[in-house]
Scaffold this motif. Structure first.
Motif, PDB file in Angstrom:
ATOM      1  N   UNK A  92      -3.161 -15.883  -4.289  1.00 11.74           N
ATOM      2  CA  UNK A  92      -4.270 -16.672  -3.764  1.00 11.74           C
ATOM      3  C   UNK A  92      -4.586 -16.339  -2.309  1.00 11.74           C
ATOM      4  N   UNK A  93      -3.880 -15.374  -1.735  1.00  6.28           N
ATOM      5  CA  UNK A  93      -4.113 -14.980  -0.341  1.00  6.28           C
ATOM      6  C   UNK A  93      -5.253 -13.970  -0.261  1.00  6.28           C
ATOM      7  N   UNK A  94      -6.277 -14.315   0.525  1.00  2.48           N
ATOM      8  CA  UNK A  94      -7.465 -13.467   0.607  1.00  2.48           C
ATOM      9  C   UNK A  94      -7.243 -12.169   1.373  1.00  2.48           C
ATOM     10  N   UNK A  95      -6.094 -12.042   2.021  1.00  6.28           N
ATOM     11  CA  UNK A  95      -5.805 -10.809   2.747  1.00  6.28           C
ATOM     12  C   UNK A  95      -5.605  -9.647   1.789  1.00  6.28           C
ATOM     13  N   UNK A  96      -5.359  -9.967   0.511  1.00  7.53           N
ATOM     14  CA  UNK A  96      -5.155  -8.955  -0.515  1.00  7.53           C
ATOM     15  C   UNK A  96      -6.453  -8.747  -1.285  1.00  7.53           C
ATOM     16  N   UNK A  97      -6.896  -7.519  -1.372  1.00  5.11           N
ATOM     17  CA  UNK A  97      -8.095  -7.171  -2.133  1.00  5.11           C
ATOM     18  C   UNK A  97      -7.672  -6.549  -3.459  1.00  5.11           C
ATOM     19  N   UNK A  98      -7.897  -7.271  -4.536  1.00  9.00           N
ATOM     20  CA  UNK A  98      -7.481  -6.782  -5.855  1.00  9.00           C
ATOM     21  C   UNK A  98      -8.663  -6.261  -6.667  1.00  9.00           C
ATOM     22  N   UNK A  99      -9.752  -5.921  -5.981  1.00 10.79           N
ATOM     23  CA  UNK A  99     -10.941  -5.466  -6.697  1.00 10.79           C
ATOM     24  C   UNK A  99     -10.766  -4.105  -7.354  1.00 10.79           C
ATOM     25  N   UNK A 100      -9.712  -3.387  -6.967  1.00 13.87           N
ATOM     26  CA  UNK A 100      -9.503  -2.053  -7.555  1.00 13.87           C
ATOM     27  C   UNK A 100      -8.764  -2.112  -8.884  1.00 13.87           C
ATOM     28  N   UNK A 101      -8.469  -3.324  -9.350  1.00 13.92           N
ATOM     29  CA  UNK A 101      -7.829  -3.470 -10.652  1.00 13.92           C
ATOM     30  C   UNK A 101      -6.323  -3.514 -10.601  1.00 13.92           C
ATOM     31  N   UNK A 102      -5.736  -3.164  -9.462  1.00  6.24           N
ATOM     32  CA  UNK A 102      -4.282  -3.219  -9.327  1.00  6.24           C
ATOM     33  C   UNK A 102      -3.843  -4.657  -9.061  1.00  6.24           C
ATOM     34  N   UNK A 103      -2.574  -4.944  -9.253  1.00  4.83           N
ATOM     35  CA  UNK A 103      -2.061  -6.283  -9.001  1.00  4.83           C
ATOM     36  C   UNK A 103      -2.079  -6.586  -7.510  1.00  4.83           C
ATOM     37  N   UNK A 104      -2.021  -7.873  -7.194  1.00  4.96           N
ATOM     38  CA  UNK A 104      -2.002  -8.273  -5.788  1.00  4.96           C
ATOM     39  C   UNK A 104      -0.824  -7.637  -5.054  1.00  4.96           C
ATOM     40  N   UNK A 105       0.319  -7.629  -5.699  1.00  8.00           N
ATOM     41  CA  UNK A 105       1.515  -7.092  -5.057  1.00  8.00           C
ATOM     42  C   UNK A 105       1.406  -5.586  -4.849  1.00  8.00           C
ATOM     43  N   UNK A 106       0.862  -4.866  -5.830  1.00  4.92           N
ATOM     44  CA  UNK A 106       0.686  -3.420  -5.668  1.00  4.92           C
ATOM     45  C   UNK A 106      -0.243  -3.113  -4.501  1.00  4.92           C
ATOM     46  N   UNK A 107      -1.306  -3.890  -4.357  1.00  3.72           N
ATOM     47  CA  UNK A 107      -2.207  -3.705  -3.221  1.00  3.72           C
ATOM     48  C   UNK A 107      -1.526  -4.083  -1.909  1.00  3.72           C
ATOM     49  N   UNK A 108      -0.762  -5.169  -1.948  1.00  2.17           N
ATOM     50  CA  UNK A 108      -0.062  -5.656  -0.752  1.00  2.17           C
ATOM     51  C   UNK A 108       0.888  -4.597  -0.192  1.00  2.17           C
ATOM     52  N   UNK A 109       1.650  -3.948  -1.064  1.00  2.80           N
ATOM     53  CA  UNK A 109       2.722  -3.067  -0.613  1.00  2.80           C
ATOM     54  C   UNK A 109       2.296  -1.622  -0.421  1.00  2.80           C
ATOM     55  N   UNK A 110       1.015  -1.294  -0.596  1.00  2.99           N
ATOM     56  CA  UNK A 110       0.544   0.057  -0.286  1.00  2.99           C
ATOM     57  C   UNK A 110       0.979   0.420   1.136  1.00  2.99           C
ATOM     58  N   UNK A 111       1.171   1.704   1.371  1.00  2.00           N
ATOM     59  CA  UNK A 111       1.674   2.132   2.672  1.00  2.00           C
ATOM     60  C   UNK A 111       0.822   1.588   3.820  1.00  2.00           C
ATOM     61  N   UNK A 112      -0.494   1.547   3.623  1.00  2.00           N
ATOM     62  CA  UNK A 112      -1.398   0.995   4.620  1.00  2.00           C
ATOM     63  C   UNK A 112      -1.894  -0.388   4.205  1.00  2.00           C
ATOM     64  N   UNK A 113      -1.141  -1.059   3.332  1.00  2.00           N
ATOM     65  CA  UNK A 113      -1.581  -2.321   2.769  1.00  2.00           C
ATOM     66  C   UNK A 113      -1.515  -3.500   3.725  1.00  2.00           C
ATOM     67  N   UNK A 114      -1.910  -4.691   3.235  1.00  2.00           N
ATOM     68  CA  UNK A 114      -1.951  -5.904   4.071  1.00  2.00           C
ATOM     69  C   UNK A 114      -0.612  -6.286   4.678  1.00  2.00           C
ATOM     70  N   UNK A 115       0.494  -5.858   4.071  1.00  2.00           N
ATOM     71  CA  UNK A 115       1.805  -6.179   4.646  1.00  2.00           C
ATOM     72  C   UNK A 115       1.907  -5.722   6.085  1.00  2.00           C
TER      73      UNK A 115
END
Length: 565
Positions: free
Chosen positions: A416-439
């Motif tokens: 539910x955190x808007x800092x994560x963009x899941x529009x690419x179809x990947x899970x929130x966590x996969x987007x979060x942990x990308x090397x340049x991700x929101x983390x």
């Protein structure tokens, strides 16, 4: 340009249908050094420029031991020098045999770069890096350009009465890249940028003494040449250099000295030619295993496997080597193989980013295994564990508790955190942990606020200094882990989501409400206390948690000495 050519009997070995062939042969150590480069991971003298190599810097004690070992002609080292091919301008390595047999000859052809001007060497190195990275042209850092020109003028001021080069020259048609820390190409862009500015300066210098020197603006001639030879030494640099030192010792004995003198007196050659001939004569022939593959990622892979499976090198240097010696594409294609060998590539890249990126609050404060770095830095594995809390949302455990609050927050509030963009179809966590991700946004904002509000960044003697883990109450594994875990506990208990950078700041203000910013800036009297022990960790964790719940009075300093049972 003069070219050198070497030819040796060789055996070709093909281990499997899909593998590239190996060539096995022997060659004098004093010749090998002419065609095999040793790409060291080192810091050049000027501006802390790091090379893109993967060999460790030389160990003088080990070299002396090997020189002594080789000095006894009965001693034999069976280990082969491990080598790979390198794409170079004008360099070729060819295996030939009659009727396609596996017994034949290897012919190595390479340019003699020892006497080339720096402008030529830097041009070749620049082209090599541009081809590898895929950049057709390279931007020039005008600020760095001007600074280096001034440095060169000062260096030469005692040698001449004119400026070597005009430091005020303008390059209006060239774009600056001052603030661009390019992590995505794993440091090679940064190295290329440092090469480019020196190449531009070298193109304007007519002084032959400068062009033919051993060092140019911190770049050593031999270090540059190592990147331009047609073969790369992947493993065995100390064996090779120890054998060369032993050969140099050998030609100084009286019998050979007389023979060399006669050679020169009879005009069979110059003193330089005589030294070369007799060095080769007394030099050991070392076994070489050459993989006929010029892909840099394969060489780094071989280096990692050799050093992990035999005598492991430190995790910090190994991680630095992996994450700074390859381009993105090269790392992508070798990452699975490294992972299968027990090497977590993405973790190494993330730690290197935290240690090297100016935007990171830990910039230049994490060990990376490079010989010239300062002492008392945050350990590589400690930085890895802190990153894991934010990137993997795992390990956010207060030492006196068993709940992983980072994991709990991921399960309850990440989606539910808007800092994560899941529009690419990947899970929130996969987007979060990308090397340049929101983390990384959370990581940077969190630690900058901790640093800016709780630490002193200038005075190393202060108890809350942002650095020196051995003496700082704040900048150490225990305190940093406690702060990270407790913040995630706050997010969980308040059922908070993260939307953007400002929301992180607002949440931290609520978390730290009424907390005395001098918490770590006191003498905790820790002489003789082993901080990283189970009892001390648990006690510090409990002290912080109780204080933050009711921050009316700072805890007594003597409490920090007590280990919880």
């Amino acid at each position: 340009m003069i070219f050198l050519e070497y030819k040796y009997p060789a055996i070709r070995v093909v281990q499997s249908e899909k593998s590239k062939p190996l060539l096995l042969f022997g060659a004098p150590a004093t010749e090998i050094v002419n065609w095999a480069g040793i790409p060291q991971k080192k810091t050049m003298e000027s501006n802390n420029v790091e090379t893109a190599g993967f060999q460790r810097t030389e160990n003088s004690k080990r070299l002396e031991q090997l020189k002594s070992f080789y000095g006894n002609t009965q001693n034999v080292v069976q280990n082969s020098l491990i080598c790979g091919l390198k794409k170079t301008e004008g360099g070729t390595v060819v295996f030939s045999s009659e009727n396609g047999d596996d017994c034949g000859f290897i012919t190595i052809k390479c340019p003699d770069l020892s006497k080339e001007k720096f402008v030529v060497l830097l041009d070749l190195l620049r082209k090599s890096l541009e081809v590898r990275i895929g950049n057709g042209s390279s931007s020039i850092d005008k600020q760095e350009l001007s600074k280096l020109k001034e440095a060169l003028n000062k260096e030469q001021s005692g040698k001449s009465h004119y400026d070597v080069i005009n430091a005020e020259d303008e390059f209006e048609n060239l774009e600056s890249d001052d603030d661009n820390f390019i992590f995505d190409e794993s440091h090679l862009n940064e190295f290329l940028k440092d090469v480019v500015v020196r190449h531009e300066i070298a193109k304007e210098i007519e002084d032959d003494e400068i062009q033919s020197g051993d060092v140019f603006l911190g770049f050593e001639r031999n270090a540059i040449i190592s990147f331009l030879l047609p073969i790369t030494l992947v493993d065995g640099q100390h064996r090779l250099k120890g054998a060369i030192l032993a050969a140099k010792d050998a030609i100084n004995n009286s019998e050979l000295t007389d023979e060399i003198a006669t050679f020169i007196a009879e005009k069979k050659g110059t003193a330089e030619e005589a030294e070369k001939i007799y060095l080769n004569k007394v030099s050991r022939r070392l076994p070489v295993s050459l993989l006929m593959e010029d892909d840099p990622k394969e060489q780094v892979f071989q280096f990692v496997v050799i050093n992990q499976k035999a005598t492991p090198i430190g995790k910090s240097l190994l991680g630095t080597i992996i994450s700074t010696s390859l381009t993105n594409d090269e790392m992508e294609s070798v990452s699975d193989r490294l992972r299968e060998s027990g090497i977590v590539l993405e973790e190494a890249r993330a730690i290197t980013w935290a240690a090297k990126s100016p935007e990171s609050p830990f910039f230049n404060l994490v060990e990376r295994g490079i010989q010239t770095e300062k002492k008392d830095l945050l350990q590589w594995n400690v930085m890895g564990s802190l990153i894991q809390i934010f990137r993997e949302l795992s390990g956010g455990v207060l030492f006196h508790s068993k709940v992983d609050y980072a994991k709990r927050w991921k399960e309850k509030h990440l989606d539910e955190s808007n800092i994560v963009d899941s529009s690419n179809g990947a899970s929130s966590f996969d987007n979060w942990r990308e090397l340049n991700g929101p983390w990384r946004t959370l990581f940077i904002v969190f630690w900058k606020k901790i640093r800016d509000e709780f630490s002193d960044v200038n005075n190393e003697e202060r108890n809350n200094y942002w650095g020196r883990p051995r003496t700082s109450n704040l900048f150490n594994k225990i305190s940093l882990t406690i702060l990270a875990a407790d913040f995630f506990k706050f997010l969980v208990t308040t059922k908070s989501k993260v939307d953007d950078e400002q929301s992180i700041i607002d949440l931290m203000d609520l978390w730290l409400e009424d907390v005395d910013r001098k918490y770590f800036d006191r003498d905790w009297d820790l002489a003789g206390v082993k901080k990283d022990s189970t009892g001390i960790r648990s006690n510090w964790s409990e002290i912080w948690s109780e204080y933050r719940d009711c921050p009316t009075q700072l805890p007594q300093a003597k409490k920090y000495r007590v280990a919880k049972k």
